[in-house]
Design a protein around this motif. Structure first.
Motif, PDB file in Angstrom:
ATOM      1  N   GLY A  12       0.850  -1.185   0.000  1.00  0.00           N
ATOM      2  CA  GLY A  12       0.000   0.000   0.000  1.00  0.00           C
ATOM      3  C   GLY A  12       0.880   1.227   0.000  1.00  0.00           C
ATOM      4  O   GLY A  12       2.034   1.175   0.442  1.00  0.00           O
ATOM      5  N   GLY A  13       0.360   2.318  -0.496  1.00  0.00           N
ATOM      6  CA  GLY A  13       1.126   3.553  -0.531  1.00  0.00           C
ATOM      7  C   GLY A  13       1.403   4.092   0.857  1.00  0.00           C
ATOM      8  O   GLY A  13       0.710   3.754   1.826  1.00  0.00           O
ATOM      9  N   ILE A  14       2.421   4.927   0.976  1.00  0.00           N
ATOM     10  CA  ILE A  14       2.774   5.521   2.251  1.00  0.00           C
ATOM     11  C   ILE A  14       1.572   6.276   2.822  1.00  0.00           C
ATOM     12  O   ILE A  14       0.891   7.015   2.112  1.00  0.00           O
ATOM     13  N   GLY A  15       1.281   6.036   4.082  1.00  0.00           N
ATOM     14  CA  GLY A  15       0.151   6.679   4.735  1.00  0.00           C
ATOM     15  C   GLY A  15      -1.177   5.980   4.532  1.00  0.00           C
ATOM     16  O   GLY A  15      -2.207   6.441   5.023  1.00  0.00           O
ATOM     17  N   GLY A 130      -1.383 -14.623  -3.085  1.00  0.00           N
ATOM     18  CA  GLY A 130      -2.327 -13.535  -3.287  1.00  0.00           C
ATOM     19  C   GLY A 130      -1.691 -12.251  -2.788  1.00  0.00           C
ATOM     20  O   GLY A 130      -0.676 -12.285  -2.080  1.00  0.00           O
ATOM     21  N   VAL A 131      -2.259 -11.126  -3.152  1.00  0.00           N
ATOM     22  CA  VAL A 131      -1.714  -9.825  -2.747  1.00  0.00           C
ATOM     23  C   VAL A 131      -2.838  -8.961  -2.167  1.00  0.00           C
ATOM     24  O   VAL A 131      -3.885  -8.783  -2.797  1.00  0.00           O
ATOM     25  N   ILE A 132      -2.590  -8.440  -0.967  1.00  0.00           N
ATOM     26  CA  ILE A 132      -3.504  -7.510  -0.315  1.00  0.00           C
ATOM     27  C   ILE A 132      -3.000  -6.096  -0.569  1.00  0.00           C
ATOM     28  O   ILE A 132      -1.840  -5.786  -0.293  1.00  0.00           O
ATOM     29  N   VAL A 133      -3.861  -5.234  -1.077  1.00  0.00           N
ATOM     30  CA  VAL A 133      -3.513  -3.834  -1.301  1.00  0.00           C
ATOM     31  C   VAL A 133      -4.378  -2.969  -0.381  1.00  0.00           C
ATOM     32  O   VAL A 133      -5.604  -3.122  -0.348  1.00  0.00           O
ATOM     33  N   VAL A 134      -3.727  -2.076   0.357  1.00  0.00           N
ATOM     34  CA  VAL A 134      -4.423  -1.166   1.266  1.00  0.00           C
ATOM     35  C   VAL A 134      -4.493   0.204   0.601  1.00  0.00           C
ATOM     36  O   VAL A 134      -3.483   0.723   0.120  1.00  0.00           O
ATOM     37  N   GLU A 135      -5.690   0.787   0.575  1.00  0.00           N
ATOM     38  CA  GLU A 135      -5.882   2.085  -0.073  1.00  0.00           C
ATOM     39  C   GLU A 135      -6.504   3.095   0.887  1.00  0.00           C
ATOM     40  O   GLU A 135      -7.220   2.729   1.823  1.00  0.00           O
ATOM     41  N   ALA A 136      -6.223   4.360   0.602  1.00  0.00           N
ATOM     42  CA  ALA A 136      -6.870   5.483   1.281  1.00  0.00           C
ATOM     43  C   ALA A 136      -6.709   6.688   0.365  1.00  0.00           C
ATOM     44  O   ALA A 136      -5.736   6.762  -0.400  1.00  0.00           O
ATOM     45  N   PRO A 137      -7.631   7.642   0.398  1.00  0.00           N
ATOM     46  CA  PRO A 137      -7.504   8.834  -0.444  1.00  0.00           C
ATOM     47  C   PRO A 137      -6.202   9.577  -0.155  1.00  0.00           C
ATOM     48  O   PRO A 137      -5.724   9.603   0.993  1.00  0.00           O
ATOM     49  N   ARG A 169      -3.563  -1.834  -7.823  1.00  0.00           N
ATOM     50  CA  ARG A 169      -4.779  -2.624  -8.053  1.00  0.00           C
ATOM     51  C   ARG A 169      -4.551  -3.696  -9.112  1.00  0.00           C
ATOM     52  O   ARG A 169      -5.189  -4.751  -9.081  1.00  0.00           O
ATOM     53  N   ALA A 170      -3.649  -3.421 -10.045  1.00  0.00           N
ATOM     54  CA  ALA A 170      -3.395  -4.373 -11.130  1.00  0.00           C
ATOM     55  C   ALA A 170      -2.826  -5.690 -10.615  1.00  0.00           C
ATOM     56  O   ALA A 170      -2.956  -6.724 -11.283  1.00  0.00           O
ATOM     57  N   VAL A 171      -2.191  -5.675  -9.444  1.00  0.00           N
ATOM     58  CA  VAL A 171      -1.620  -6.909  -8.888  1.00  0.00           C
ATOM     59  C   VAL A 171      -2.419  -7.418  -7.694  1.00  0.00           C
ATOM     60  O   VAL A 171      -2.071  -8.439  -7.100  1.00  0.00           O
ATOM     61  N   ALA A 172      -3.492  -6.714  -7.338  1.00  0.00           N
ATOM     62  CA  ALA A 172      -4.234  -7.022  -6.117  1.00  0.00           C
ATOM     63  C   ALA A 172      -5.143  -8.233  -6.275  1.00  0.00           C
ATOM     64  O   ALA A 172      -5.827  -8.396  -7.283  1.00  0.00           O
ATOM     65  N   THR A 173      -5.146  -9.051  -5.239  1.00  0.00           N
ATOM     66  CA  THR A 173      -6.157 -10.095  -5.094  1.00  0.00           C
ATOM     67  C   THR A 173      -7.311  -9.563  -4.255  1.00  0.00           C
ATOM     68  O   THR A 173      -8.472  -9.842  -4.519  1.00  0.00           O
ATOM     69  N   TRP A 174      -6.946  -8.776  -3.217  1.00  0.00           N
ATOM     70  CA  TRP A 174      -7.927  -8.146  -2.344  1.00  0.00           C
ATOM     71  C   TRP A 174      -7.525  -6.690  -2.145  1.00  0.00           C
ATOM     72  O   TRP A 174      -6.348  -6.386  -1.966  1.00  0.00           O
ATOM     73  N   VAL A 175      -8.506  -5.782  -2.179  1.00  0.00           N
ATOM     74  CA  VAL A 175      -8.263  -4.367  -1.935  1.00  0.00           C
ATOM     75  C   VAL A 175      -9.027  -3.958  -0.671  1.00  0.00           C
ATOM     76  O   VAL A 175     -10.242  -4.206  -0.558  1.00  0.00           O
ATOM     77  N   LEU A 176      -8.311  -3.355   0.283  1.00  0.00           N
ATOM     78  CA  LEU A 176      -8.910  -2.900   1.533  1.00  0.00           C
ATOM     79  C   LEU A 176      -9.021  -1.381   1.525  1.00  0.00           C
ATOM     80  O   LEU A 176      -8.049  -0.687   1.220  1.00  0.00           O
ATOM     81  N   ASP A 177     -10.200  -0.875   1.862  1.00  0.00           N
ATOM     82  CA  ASP A 177     -10.449   0.563   1.931  1.00  0.00           C
ATOM     83  C   ASP A 177     -10.202   1.022   3.358  1.00  0.00           C
ATOM     84  O   ASP A 177     -10.953   0.682   4.276  1.00  0.00           O
ATOM     85  N   ASN A 178      -9.140   1.803   3.555  1.00  0.00           N
ATOM     86  CA  ASN A 178      -8.801   2.277   4.895  1.00  0.00           C
ATOM     87  C   ASN A 178      -9.072   3.771   5.034  1.00  0.00           C
ATOM     88  O   ASN A 178      -8.264   4.519   5.562  1.00  0.00           O
ATOM     89  N   ALA A 179     -10.208   4.200   4.531  1.00  0.00           N
ATOM     90  CA  ALA A 179     -10.583   5.611   4.637  1.00  0.00           C
ATOM     91  C   ALA A 179     -11.508   5.863   5.818  1.00  0.00           C
ATOM     92  O   ALA A 179     -11.816   7.016   6.123  1.00  0.00           O
ATOM     93  N   GLU A 181     -13.291   4.118   9.765  1.00  0.00           N
ATOM     94  CA  GLU A 181     -12.927   3.790  11.139  1.00  0.00           C
ATOM     95  C   GLU A 181     -12.204   2.439  11.209  1.00  0.00           C
ATOM     96  O   GLU A 181     -12.323   1.594  10.317  1.00  0.00           O
ATOM     97  N   MET A 182     -11.507   2.247  12.319  1.00  0.00           N
ATOM     98  CA  MET A 182     -10.759   1.015  12.533  1.00  0.00           C
ATOM     99  C   MET A 182     -11.682  -0.199  12.501  1.00  0.00           C
ATOM    100  O   MET A 182     -11.335  -1.251  11.947  1.00  0.00           O
ATOM    101  N   ALA A 183     -12.866  -0.063  13.074  1.00  0.00           N
ATOM    102  CA  ALA A 183     -13.807  -1.193  13.110  1.00  0.00           C
ATOM    103  C   ALA A 183     -14.186  -1.634  11.700  1.00  0.00           C
ATOM    104  O   ALA A 183     -14.306  -2.838  11.422  1.00  0.00           O
ATOM    105  N   ALA A 184     -14.347  -0.658  10.803  1.00  0.00           N
ATOM    106  CA  ALA A 184     -14.706  -0.988   9.418  1.00  0.00           C
ATOM    107  C   ALA A 184     -13.557  -1.694   8.716  1.00  0.00           C
ATOM    108  O   ALA A 184     -13.774  -2.633   7.932  1.00  0.00           O
ATOM    109  N   LEU A 185     -12.338  -1.269   8.997  1.00  0.00           N
ATOM    110  CA  LEU A 185     -11.171  -1.911   8.395  1.00  0.00           C
ATOM    111  C   LEU A 185     -11.044  -3.342   8.891  1.00  0.00           C
ATOM    112  O   LEU A 185     -10.818  -4.263   8.099  1.00  0.00           O
ATOM    113  N   ARG A 186     -11.209  -3.535  10.185  1.00  0.00           N
ATOM    114  CA  ARG A 186     -11.099  -4.894  10.733  1.00  0.00           C
ATOM    115  C   ARG A 186     -12.176  -5.811  10.158  1.00  0.00           C
ATOM    116  O   ARG A 186     -11.905  -6.980   9.866  1.00  0.00           O
ATOM    117  N   THR A 187     -13.369  -5.284   9.962  1.00  0.00           N
ATOM    118  CA  THR A 187     -14.440  -6.084   9.364  1.00  0.00           C
ATOM    119  C   THR A 187     -14.051  -6.556   7.970  1.00  0.00           C
ATOM    120  O   THR A 187     -14.285  -7.719   7.594  1.00  0.00           O
TER     121      THR A 187
END
Length: 205
Positions: A12-15, A130-137, A169-179, A181-187
């Motif tokens: 995932g990108g820095i931050g 597989g590859v997990i990609v973490v995203e945020a604006p 995203r081109a290499v992602a198996t799963w994309v996580l939206d971290n924009a 709350e923490m509870a939503a990310l954990r879900t």
């Protein structure tokens, strides 16, 4: 020697909050191998790689406590391809050795997460289940970096130097939206956890 399941890449990108995701994955039982942490640990005081760097680049790369001054090393190493290759010839084997040590120490049948900030940018690839990609604006990532004490200009420069969201995203198996709350990310993480376990199993059977 135990034989762990195939690795899952995490990037995932820095931050973006990749470290937060890694912590949740640990809590679910994954073994996380942190590429950045390994790269730092092999050049700590007393490590053979640091002694080799001093022999090659001189004592000016050390501070008064004998710790590596990374910007100073960069000034001396990244002046030519030849010098850069000398640096890599010292650090890469040490990094690979520690990586394999941690991989071999992982429990048999376990999920191994390879935490690699520059997974897309790196020319040294590994085979992942597989590859997990973490995203945020970007705006949120800039806020997070500023909160860490990084100037907005430097934060934007670092983001610009990394791969784009589209590249990851081109290499992602799963994309996580971290924009959110923490509870939503954990879900989100808990929702893909069974698939992560299955992906590692499928790759090794």
């Amino acid at each position: 020697m135990s034989t762990p399941m195939a690795m899952i890449g995490l990037t995932g990108g820095i931050g973006s909050g990749k470290s937060t995701v890694a912590a949740v994955l640990r809590s679910l039982g994954a073994v996380v191998i942190d590429a950045d942490l390994i790269a730092r640990s092999v050049v700590e005081p007393g490590m053979p790689a640091l002694a080799s760097l001093v022999e090659e680049f001189g004592p000016s790369i050390l501070d008064a406590d004998g710790a590596l001054i990374r910007p100073r090393l960069a000034e001396l190493a990244f002046v030519s391809d030849e010098r850069r290759k000398v640096l890599e010839g010292i650090t890469h084997p040490a990094i690979a050795h520690e990586f394999l040590r941690q991989l071999e120490a992982a429990p048999e049948g376990g999920v191994v997460i390879h935490d690699v900030p520059l997974l897309v940018e790196s020319t040294r690839g590994y085979s992942y289940g597989g590859v997990i990609v973490v995203e945020a604006p970007v705006s949120l990532r800039l806020e997070r970096l500023e909160a860490r004490g990084v100037s907005r200009e430097d934060a934007q420069r670092r983001i610009d130097l990394q791969a784009s969201d589209e590249d990851r995203r081109a290499v992602a198996t799963w994309v996580l939206d971290n924009a959110g709350e923490m509870a939503a990310l954990r879900t989100q993480i808990e929702a893909i956890w069974p698939a992560i376990q299955q992906a590692t199993l499928d790759t090794t059977t």
